[in-house]
Write a protein that holds these residues in place. Structure first.
Motif, PDB file in Angstrom:
ATOM      1  N   THR A  43      37.995  34.276  45.915  1.00 37.27           N
ATOM      2  CA  THR A  43      37.280  33.956  44.673  1.00 37.27           C
ATOM      3  C   THR A  43      36.123  34.921  44.473  1.00 37.27           C
ATOM      4  O   THR A  43      35.889  35.417  43.371  1.00 37.27           O
ATOM      5  CB  THR A  43      36.761  32.502  44.723  1.00 37.27           C
ATOM      6  N   MET A  44      35.405  35.218  45.556  1.00 35.97           N
ATOM      7  CA  MET A  44      34.285  36.151  45.472  1.00 35.97           C
ATOM      8  C   MET A  44      34.773  37.570  45.172  1.00 35.97           C
ATOM      9  O   MET A  44      34.155  38.288  44.394  1.00 35.97           O
ATOM     10  CB  MET A  44      33.466  36.095  46.753  1.00 35.97           C
ATOM     11  N   LEU A  45      35.897  37.943  45.764  1.00 34.11           N
ATOM     12  CA  LEU A  45      36.488  39.254  45.496  1.00 34.11           C
ATOM     13  C   LEU A  45      36.875  39.365  44.024  1.00 34.11           C
ATOM     14  O   LEU A  45      36.576  40.369  43.373  1.00 34.11           O
ATOM     15  CB  LEU A  45      37.714  39.476  46.376  1.00 34.11           C
ATOM     16  N   GLU A  46      37.505  38.345  43.474  1.00 30.23           N
ATOM     17  CA  GLU A  46      37.900  38.364  42.059  1.00 30.23           C
ATOM     18  C   GLU A  46      36.679  38.490  41.151  1.00 30.23           C
ATOM     19  O   GLU A  46      36.717  39.199  40.150  1.00 30.23           O
ATOM     20  CB  GLU A  46      38.686  37.103  41.707  1.00 30.23           C
ATOM     21  N   PHE A  47      35.609  37.800  41.495  1.00 30.21           N
ATOM     22  CA  PHE A  47      34.406  37.878  40.670  1.00 30.21           C
ATOM     23  C   PHE A  47      33.810  39.278  40.713  1.00 30.21           C
ATOM     24  O   PHE A  47      33.428  39.830  39.685  1.00 30.21           O
ATOM     25  CB  PHE A  47      33.370  36.842  41.122  1.00 30.21           C
ATOM     26  N   ARG A  48      33.740  39.864  41.898  1.00 30.96           N
ATOM     27  CA  ARG A  48      33.217  41.223  42.013  1.00 30.96           C
ATOM     28  C   ARG A  48      34.069  42.199  41.210  1.00 30.96           C
ATOM     29  O   ARG A  48      33.558  43.081  40.523  1.00 30.96           O
ATOM     30  CB  ARG A  48      33.128  41.640  43.486  1.00 30.96           C
ATOM     31  N   ARG A  49      35.378  42.029  41.269  1.00 30.98           N
ATOM     32  CA  ARG A  49      36.276  42.888  40.480  1.00 30.98           C
ATOM     33  C   ARG A  49      36.058  42.697  38.978  1.00 30.98           C
ATOM     34  O   ARG A  49      36.134  43.657  38.214  1.00 30.98           O
ATOM     35  CB  ARG A  49      37.731  42.604  40.850  1.00 30.98           C
ATOM     36  N   LEU A  50      35.787  41.450  38.570  1.00 31.88           N
ATOM     37  CA  LEU A  50      35.482  41.188  37.163  1.00 31.88           C
ATOM     38  C   LEU A  50      34.222  41.948  36.757  1.00 31.88           C
ATOM     39  O   LEU A  50      34.197  42.612  35.716  1.00 31.88           O
ATOM     40  CB  LEU A  50      35.294  39.686  36.918  1.00 31.88           C
ATOM     41  N   LEU A  51      33.185  41.866  37.577  1.00 38.81           N
ATOM     42  CA  LEU A  51      31.946  42.577  37.270  1.00 38.81           C
ATOM     43  C   LEU A  51      32.190  44.082  37.169  1.00 38.81           C
ATOM     44  O   LEU A  51      31.672  44.746  36.277  1.00 38.81           O
ATOM     45  CB  LEU A  51      30.883  42.298  38.340  1.00 38.81           C
ATOM     46  N   GLU A  52      32.986  44.615  38.088  1.00 39.43           N
ATOM     47  CA  GLU A  52      33.282  46.048  38.085  1.00 39.43           C
ATOM     48  C   GLU A  52      34.117  46.435  36.874  1.00 39.43           C
ATOM     49  O   GLU A  52      33.835  47.436  36.211  1.00 39.43           O
ATOM     50  CB  GLU A  52      33.999  46.440  39.370  1.00 39.43           C
ATOM     51  N   SER A  53      35.134  45.655  36.560  1.00 31.48           N
ATOM     52  CA  SER A  53      36.030  45.999  35.445  1.00 31.48           C
ATOM     53  C   SER A  53      35.327  45.941  34.095  1.00 31.48           C
ATOM     54  O   SER A  53      35.695  46.654  33.172  1.00 31.48           O
ATOM     55  CB  SER A  53      37.260  45.082  35.440  1.00 31.48           C
ATOM     56  N   GLN A  54      34.321  45.104  33.982  1.00 31.33           N
ATOM     57  CA  GLN A  54      33.582  44.976  32.734  1.00 31.33           C
ATOM     58  C   GLN A  54      32.308  45.832  32.729  1.00 31.33           C
ATOM     59  O   GLN A  54      31.487  45.710  31.824  1.00 31.33           O
ATOM     60  CB  GLN A  54      33.206  43.507  32.488  1.00 31.33           C
ATOM     61  N   SER A  55      32.140  46.675  33.746  1.00 27.86           N
ATOM     62  CA  SER A  55      30.964  47.541  33.889  1.00 27.86           C
ATOM     63  C   SER A  55      29.660  46.741  33.826  1.00 27.86           C
ATOM     64  O   SER A  55      28.677  47.181  33.238  1.00 27.86           O
ATOM     65  CB  SER A  55      30.976  48.625  32.809  1.00 27.86           C
TER      66      SER A  55
END
Length: 161
Positions: free
Chosen positions: A107-119
């Protein structure tokens, strides 16, 4: 035989405020949590076509989890373990074992990826750096035992607790 003590009683009987608790109390006060939440809110997944986004963890909690990872240099698995071990960390992110479970590492990995993908990382980190700078503070990340807030120039650091 050792007697089991509930978390509430154990915390009530505790005498010392730890460095971690002091650090988190300062971060509670100096980080503009509401502004960070507002900046990330438009990118937070909503329920679509009857499918709830996984996980059912709220955005403010996920932001706090993310910054705990940065401040203490923790991998996803290590943060999950630390939350199970530390009442101070659970209180900071507002997780109550009576009603919630600790979010899993994925879940934490997915959130970090969301932050990265949305800059969003640059925006969120910039918000914190600007806010701390205006307060005369500088973030000094470290390990679980070392993360600290330090005063810049001659600005005195107010103690919490």
């Amino acid at each position: 035989m050792k007697q089991l003590v509930t978390v509430g009683v154990e915390r009530w009987a505790k005498k010392k405020v730890t460095r971690r608790e002091r650090f988190l109390a300062v971060m509670e006060q100096v980080v503009p949590w509401e502004r960070l939440t507002q900046a990330a809110e438009p990118h937070w997944p909503r329920e679509r076509e009857g499918v709830r986004p996984r996980p059912s963890v709220d955005l403010p909690c996920m932001l706090r989890l993310y910054f705990l990872q940065r401040w203490y240099a923790l991998a996803d698995d290590a943060l999950e373990d630390a939350l199970h071990d530390s009442g101070a960390l659970r209180r900071f992110v507002d997780i109550d074992f009576d009603t919630q479970s600790v979010p899993c590492a994925s879940t934490m990995l997915e959130f970090r990826r969301l932050l990265e993908s949305q800059s969003l990382l640059r925006t969120l980190l910039g918000e914190i750096d600007n806010y701390l700078s205006r307060q005369g503070l500088l973030m000094k990340p470290g390990s679980m035992a070392e993360a600290a807030i330090v005063a810049t120039d001659s600005t005195p650091l107010r103690r919490c607790g």
